[in-house]
Design a protein around this motif. Sequence first.
Motif, PDB file in Angstrom:
ATOM      1  N   ASN A  94       0.861  -1.179   0.000  1.00  0.00           N
ATOM      2  CA  ASN A  94       0.000   0.000   0.000  1.00  0.00           C
ATOM      3  C   ASN A  94       0.894   1.224   0.000  1.00  0.00           C
ATOM      4  O   ASN A  94       1.674   1.421   0.930  1.00  0.00           O
ATOM      5  N   ALA A  95       0.793   2.005  -1.027  1.00  0.00           N
ATOM      6  CA  ALA A  95       1.660   3.180  -1.132  1.00  0.00           C
ATOM      7  C   ALA A  95       0.878   4.340  -1.733  1.00  0.00           C
ATOM      8  O   ALA A  95       0.042   4.160  -2.622  1.00  0.00           O
ATOM      9  N   ARG A  96       1.140   5.509  -1.220  1.00  0.00           N
ATOM     10  CA  ARG A  96       0.514   6.717  -1.741  1.00  0.00           C
ATOM     11  C   ARG A  96       0.965   6.944  -3.177  1.00  0.00           C
ATOM     12  O   ARG A  96       2.117   6.713  -3.533  1.00  0.00           O
ATOM     13  N   GLY A  97       0.031   7.382  -4.015  1.00  0.00           N
ATOM     14  CA  GLY A  97       0.359   7.643  -5.405  1.00  0.00           C
ATOM     15  C   GLY A  97       1.289   8.831  -5.556  1.00  0.00           C
ATOM     16  O   GLY A  97       1.308   9.727  -4.695  1.00  0.00           O
ATOM     17  N   PRO A  98       2.056   8.883  -6.627  1.00  0.00           N
ATOM     18  CA  PRO A  98       2.972  10.012  -6.833  1.00  0.00           C
ATOM     19  C   PRO A  98       2.201  11.299  -7.138  1.00  0.00           C
ATOM     20  O   PRO A  98       1.100  11.273  -7.674  1.00  0.00           O
ATOM     21  N   ASP A  99       2.801  12.409  -6.795  1.00  0.00           N
ATOM     22  CA  ASP A  99       2.221  13.710  -7.127  1.00  0.00           C
ATOM     23  C   ASP A  99       2.354  13.969  -8.617  1.00  0.00           C
ATOM     24  O   ASP A  99       3.289  13.511  -9.277  1.00  0.00           O
ATOM     25  N   ALA A 100       1.409  14.706  -9.151  1.00  0.00           N
ATOM     26  CA  ALA A 100       1.438  15.095 -10.558  1.00  0.00           C
ATOM     27  C   ALA A 100       1.674  16.597 -10.659  1.00  0.00           C
ATOM     28  O   ALA A 100       1.344  17.351  -9.741  1.00  0.00           O
ATOM     29  N   HIS A 101       2.244  17.019 -11.769  1.00  0.00           N
ATOM     30  CA  HIS A 101       2.568  18.431 -11.967  1.00  0.00           C
ATOM     31  C   HIS A 101       2.091  18.873 -13.351  1.00  0.00           C
ATOM     32  O   HIS A 101       2.193  18.130 -14.328  1.00  0.00           O
ATOM     33  N   ALA A 102       1.553  20.067 -13.411  1.00  0.00           N
ATOM     34  CA  ALA A 102       1.088  20.629 -14.679  1.00  0.00           C
ATOM     35  C   ALA A 102       1.209  22.142 -14.616  1.00  0.00           C
ATOM     36  O   ALA A 102       1.444  22.721 -13.545  1.00  0.00           O
ATOM     37  N   LYS A 103       1.077  22.776 -15.777  1.00  0.00           N
ATOM     38  CA  LYS A 103       1.142  24.234 -15.854  1.00  0.00           C
ATOM     39  C   LYS A 103      -0.199  24.756 -16.355  1.00  0.00           C
ATOM     40  O   LYS A 103      -0.874  24.100 -17.156  1.00  0.00           O
ATOM     41  N   VAL A 104      -0.573  25.937 -15.872  1.00  0.00           N
ATOM     42  CA  VAL A 104      -1.827  26.552 -16.291  1.00  0.00           C
ATOM     43  C   VAL A 104      -1.566  28.026 -16.563  1.00  0.00           C
ATOM     44  O   VAL A 104      -0.861  28.695 -15.808  1.00  0.00           O
ATOM     45  N   ALA A 105      -2.103  28.524 -17.675  1.00  0.00           N
ATOM     46  CA  ALA A 105      -1.930  29.921 -18.063  1.00  0.00           C
ATOM     47  C   ALA A 105      -3.188  30.705 -17.692  1.00  0.00           C
ATOM     48  O   ALA A 105      -4.310  30.270 -17.973  1.00  0.00           O
ATOM     49  N   VAL A 106      -3.015  31.838 -17.036  1.00  0.00           N
ATOM     50  CA  VAL A 106      -4.124  32.703 -16.638  1.00  0.00           C
ATOM     51  C   VAL A 106      -3.808  34.126 -17.064  1.00  0.00           C
ATOM     52  O   VAL A 106      -2.666  34.459 -17.406  1.00  0.00           O
ATOM     53  N   ASP A 107      -4.811  34.979 -17.037  1.00  0.00           N
ATOM     54  CA  ASP A 107      -4.611  36.388 -17.347  1.00  0.00           C
ATOM     55  C   ASP A 107      -4.122  37.144 -16.120  1.00  0.00           C
ATOM     56  O   ASP A 107      -4.451  36.781 -14.976  1.00  0.00           O
ATOM     57  N   ALA A 126      -5.191  37.738 -11.269  1.00  0.00           N
ATOM     58  CA  ALA A 126      -4.470  37.940 -10.016  1.00  0.00           C
ATOM     59  C   ALA A 126      -5.051  39.100  -9.208  1.00  0.00           C
ATOM     60  O   ALA A 126      -4.827  39.192  -7.999  1.00  0.00           O
ATOM     61  N   PHE A 127      -5.792  39.985  -9.865  1.00  0.00           N
ATOM     62  CA  PHE A 127      -6.374  41.133  -9.174  1.00  0.00           C
ATOM     63  C   PHE A 127      -7.806  40.861  -8.695  1.00  0.00           C
ATOM     64  O   PHE A 127      -8.228  41.409  -7.681  1.00  0.00           O
ATOM     65  N   SER A 128      -8.515  40.004  -9.395  1.00  0.00           N
ATOM     66  CA  SER A 128      -9.909  39.782  -9.034  1.00  0.00           C
ATOM     67  C   SER A 128     -10.222  38.342  -8.655  1.00  0.00           C
ATOM     68  O   SER A 128     -11.286  38.049  -8.119  1.00  0.00           O
ATOM     69  N   GLY A 129      -9.282  37.395  -8.904  1.00  0.00           N
ATOM     70  CA  GLY A 129      -9.586  35.989  -8.711  1.00  0.00           C
ATOM     71  C   GLY A 129     -10.443  35.483  -9.854  1.00  0.00           C
ATOM     72  O   GLY A 129     -11.089  36.261 -10.551  1.00  0.00           O
ATOM     73  N   ALA A 130     -10.454  34.173 -10.070  1.00  0.00           N
ATOM     74  CA  ALA A 130     -11.225  33.620 -11.184  1.00  0.00           C
ATOM     75  C   ALA A 130     -11.366  32.113 -11.008  1.00  0.00           C
ATOM     76  O   ALA A 130     -10.690  31.491 -10.173  1.00  0.00           O
ATOM     77  N   THR A 131     -12.272  31.526 -11.780  1.00  0.00           N
ATOM     78  CA  THR A 131     -12.411  30.080 -11.878  1.00  0.00           C
ATOM     79  C   THR A 131     -12.133  29.685 -13.321  1.00  0.00           C
ATOM     80  O   THR A 131     -12.713  30.253 -14.248  1.00  0.00           O
ATOM     81  N   ARG A 132     -11.235  28.740 -13.505  1.00  0.00           N
ATOM     82  CA  ARG A 132     -10.843  28.330 -14.844  1.00  0.00           C
ATOM     83  C   ARG A 132     -10.980  26.800 -14.983  1.00  0.00           C
ATOM     84  O   ARG A 132     -10.775  26.056 -14.019  1.00  0.00           O
ATOM     85  N   SER A 133     -11.318  26.353 -16.187  1.00  0.00           N
ATOM     86  CA  SER A 133     -11.366  24.923 -16.488  1.00  0.00           C
ATOM     87  C   SER A 133     -10.059  24.524 -17.149  1.00  0.00           C
ATOM     88  O   SER A 133      -9.587  25.204 -18.065  1.00  0.00           O
ATOM     89  N   ARG A 172      -9.159  14.304 -18.251  1.00  0.00           N
ATOM     90  CA  ARG A 172      -9.937  14.881 -17.150  1.00  0.00           C
ATOM     91  C   ARG A 172     -10.093  16.379 -17.342  1.00  0.00           C
ATOM     92  O   ARG A 172      -9.210  17.040 -17.887  1.00  0.00           O
ATOM     93  N   THR A 173     -11.204  16.896 -16.871  1.00  0.00           N
ATOM     94  CA  THR A 173     -11.434  18.332 -16.845  1.00  0.00           C
ATOM     95  C   THR A 173     -11.667  18.755 -15.403  1.00  0.00           C
ATOM     96  O   THR A 173     -12.512  18.177 -14.703  1.00  0.00           O
ATOM     97  N   LEU A 174     -10.916  19.723 -14.950  1.00  0.00           N
ATOM     98  CA  LEU A 174     -11.040  20.219 -13.584  1.00  0.00           C
ATOM     99  C   LEU A 174     -11.366  21.704 -13.603  1.00  0.00           C
ATOM    100  O   LEU A 174     -10.815  22.461 -14.405  1.00  0.00           O
ATOM    101  N   ASN A 175     -12.266  22.104 -12.733  1.00  0.00           N
ATOM    102  CA  ASN A 175     -12.539  23.526 -12.518  1.00  0.00           C
ATOM    103  C   ASN A 175     -11.727  23.976 -11.317  1.00  0.00           C
ATOM    104  O   ASN A 175     -11.913  23.466 -10.211  1.00  0.00           O
ATOM    105  N   ILE A 176     -10.808  24.882 -11.545  1.00  0.00           N
ATOM    106  CA  ILE A 176      -9.913  25.316 -10.471  1.00  0.00           C
ATOM    107  C   ILE A 176     -10.138  26.786 -10.149  1.00  0.00           C
ATOM    108  O   ILE A 176     -10.525  27.576 -11.009  1.00  0.00           O
ATOM    109  N   LYS A 177      -9.921  27.125  -8.911  1.00  0.00           N
ATOM    110  CA  LYS A 177     -10.068  28.502  -8.458  1.00  0.00           C
ATOM    111  C   LYS A 177      -8.706  29.191  -8.465  1.00  0.00           C
ATOM    112  O   LYS A 177      -7.765  28.713  -7.842  1.00  0.00           O
ATOM    113  N   ILE A 178      -8.623  30.282  -9.180  1.00  0.00           N
ATOM    114  CA  ILE A 178      -7.406  31.090  -9.188  1.00  0.00           C
ATOM    115  C   ILE A 178      -7.557  32.133  -8.086  1.00  0.00           C
ATOM    116  O   ILE A 178      -8.399  33.026  -8.179  1.00  0.00           O
ATOM    117  N   PRO A 179      -6.780  32.028  -7.021  1.00  0.00           N
ATOM    118  CA  PRO A 179      -6.974  32.962  -5.904  1.00  0.00           C
ATOM    119  C   PRO A 179      -6.470  34.366  -6.228  1.00  0.00           C
ATOM    120  O   PRO A 179      -5.507  34.531  -6.988  1.00  0.00           O
TER     121      PRO A 179
END
Length: 315
Positions: free
Chosen positions: A127-140, A144-151, A170-177
Amino acid sequence: MEYKDYYKIMGLKRDASLEEIKLAYRKLARKYHPDVSSENDAEARFKEVAEAYEVLKDPKKRTTYDRLDPNQTSWQQYNTQSDRDGHFEFTQHDFSDLGGRSFSDFFEELFGRRSQGAHTGYGPQVNARGPDAHAKVAVDLQDAFSGATRSIHLQTQELDSNGQMKVIKRTLNIKIPKGIKDGQQIRLAGQGSPGLGQGEKGDLYLEVHFNPHPFYQPEGRNLHMQLPVTPWEAALGATVPLPTPNGVVELKVSPGSNSGSKLRLKGRGIPGNPAGDIYVTLSVVTPQASSETAKALYKEMADTMAFNPRSKMGV
């Protein structure tokens, strides 16, 4: 203990199909089986091939192996018997007739040691925890000034029940703080790769990057920009409009300013504690002498001001 590259041992690519693995095994088993091979190192090579095949043909064991760090260690070996047609199949017996052991240290270290004489099972489940995954996301930058939700759309690879790699979309909706910086990471718990056995999923780390902005270049929470001004605004001083991510503000240009003069708007950069600043570099833009009137004005300036911008250069 030494890590074993099972793909290299069998002459396979890491995305090899189950059928390719079987074909490679049959070819190598025929070549190195001690009962028929004339190779000097046939016994050792045959054991390596047997161990590699036992791992790569099983989707679960192959998945476990593919997640190993190459600096870690090893798996299992099996004996073979030849039938009258010269084909080879694995049986779970010790290599006693070959003077070897049933399990390599690599296999036992990963699956747990099996008791002597027991020929079923592979020891305690891993039993072992799965490895972390890494990706990049481009935002406007504005996000950074108003926050946003991006798919975002992600593609990962996993082994199916046949031992072949399949692409999972997979499609994820993420919150840009609000206040996010260029290059900063967002952690999504449990959205990484599956674990082994009952192990939990790893995390997904998204590295945020800003889309190019027509005016601003980010540096941490600070923003840098060049502001065009006219020669008379720079010479006489003026209050000029400046576009910022939070709206237009009035910027005071001091008399006698030149190209390269810098101004600072404190706290007008990316929100935070503290907020960043906006650094403005003036760029004096000279109008084109595109009419007779404009040419006359430039000639009058040349005659009246007698200004030599190269005087400090001795020319």
